[in-house]
Enzyme design. Structure first.
Site, short mmCIF file in Angstrom:
data_model
loop_
_atom_site.label_atom_id
_atom_site.label_comp_id
_atom_site.label_asym_id
_atom_site.label_seq_id
_atom_site.Cartn_x
_atom_site.Cartn_y
_atom_site.Cartn_z
CE LYS A 112 -4.76 3.40 6.17
NZ LYS A 112 -3.37 3.24 5.67
CG ASP A 170 -1.30 4.07 2.18
OD1 ASP A 170 -1.07 5.28 2.41
OD2 ASP A 170 -1.92 3.34 2.98
#
Length: 287
Positions: free
Chosen positions: A69, A105
């Protein structure tokens, strides 16, 4: 390479455990859309070359999971303001020929809270009026969730983590609203806490449970856990036993997938009971 349909992916190392192909495959079938979604295991050393080859390989974008990420954040040409604040990217897509990145997220977690508790949960739990949202842990998931809570306008956040340095790092996102406390100071925060969020691996299958007595929490408080294996963690079981609202970790996984699907396949899908049931059945079948 050109294909007659959009191709997307989830990339990580390892990746065999990912439920993302099930989620996106369900939506493709549900809406009768042409497209594919593949899981790809790419070693960190090979990840930069993988990202640079996406257009040539015919991909329209994809999801990024551990441990890539932060690397995806550095490699994307364009970033959403949210991704810039979080410092990590889990969703990639092409726009005007350039690779863009977002971190879904944060909105995924908030969408799951809204679906589980109702959109008025900040008022119902008291966090809209000064009760704290207590975030346990200070890793990447915690950072995304803290940014989401800040975006929602919560006035008071507390981060508890075993590493004080990492917790202090999160306070920099908004020093006026975020306080860091030592792990051992968690119980003292509970009487004035309206929302508890576990972002650590404690309570996950194979890990130690999260030992936290929830008795001091107000009766209106809610407890959320981003762990979804098992779906009912010891923390959530304790919350339900006390009559508190409990929010499991699966919904965050489902809701964070929505924005990417919309970008790659041109339709915004819904998180339905049928989708949830399909993923729960897979979790129960494979663990």
């Amino acid at each position: 390479m050109t294909t007659p349909y959009p191709r997307a992916f989830v990339v990580g190392h390892p990746i065999a455990h990912s439920r993302s192909p099930l989620i996106h495959g369900h939506w493709l079938a549900e809406h009768g859309l042409p497209g594919s979604y593949t899981r790809l295991d790419v070693h960190p050393d090979a990840f930069p070359d993988f990202v640079r080859s996406l257009a040539a390989e015919g991909f329209v974008g994809g999801n990024v999971t551990i441990p890539h990420k932060e690397a995806a954040f550095r490699l994307a040409h364009g970033l959403t303001p949210r991704a810039e604040r979080i410092g990590a990217v889990n969703t990639l897509w092409f726009e005007d020929g350039l690779l863009h990145g977002d971190n879904t997220d944060a909105p995924g977690f908030l969408a799951h809270l809204d679906a589980s508790l109702g959109a008025g949960w900040p008022e119902a739990t008291g966090v809209a009026k000064g009760r704290a949202a207590l975030v346990l842990g200070a890793g990447g998931a915690a950072r995304a969730i803290v940014v989401g809570l800040l975006e929602r306008g919560l006035p008071r956040l507390i981060v508890a983590n075993r590493s004080a340095e990492r917790a202090e790092g999160l306070t920099a996102l908004d020093p006026a609203r975020i306080t860091a406390v030592p792990w051992g100071a968690m119980p003292a925060q509970l009487p004035e806490t309206g929302l508890v969020i576990n972002t650590t691996a404690l309570g996950m299958a194979g890990q130690d449970p999260l030992a936290l007595d929830l008795a001091p929490l107000p009766a209106e408080a809610a407890v959320a856990d981003i762990v979804y294996v098992p779906l009912e963690t010891p923390l959530l079981a304790a919350a339900r036993a006390r009559g508190l609202a409990a929010v499991d970790g699966l919904g965050m996984l489902l809701h964070q997938a929505v924005p990417g699907f919309a970008r790659w396949f041109g339709l915004t899908p819904s998180v339905t009971p049928a989708l949830r049931a399909r993923i729960v059945a897979d979790l129960e079948g494979h663990g």
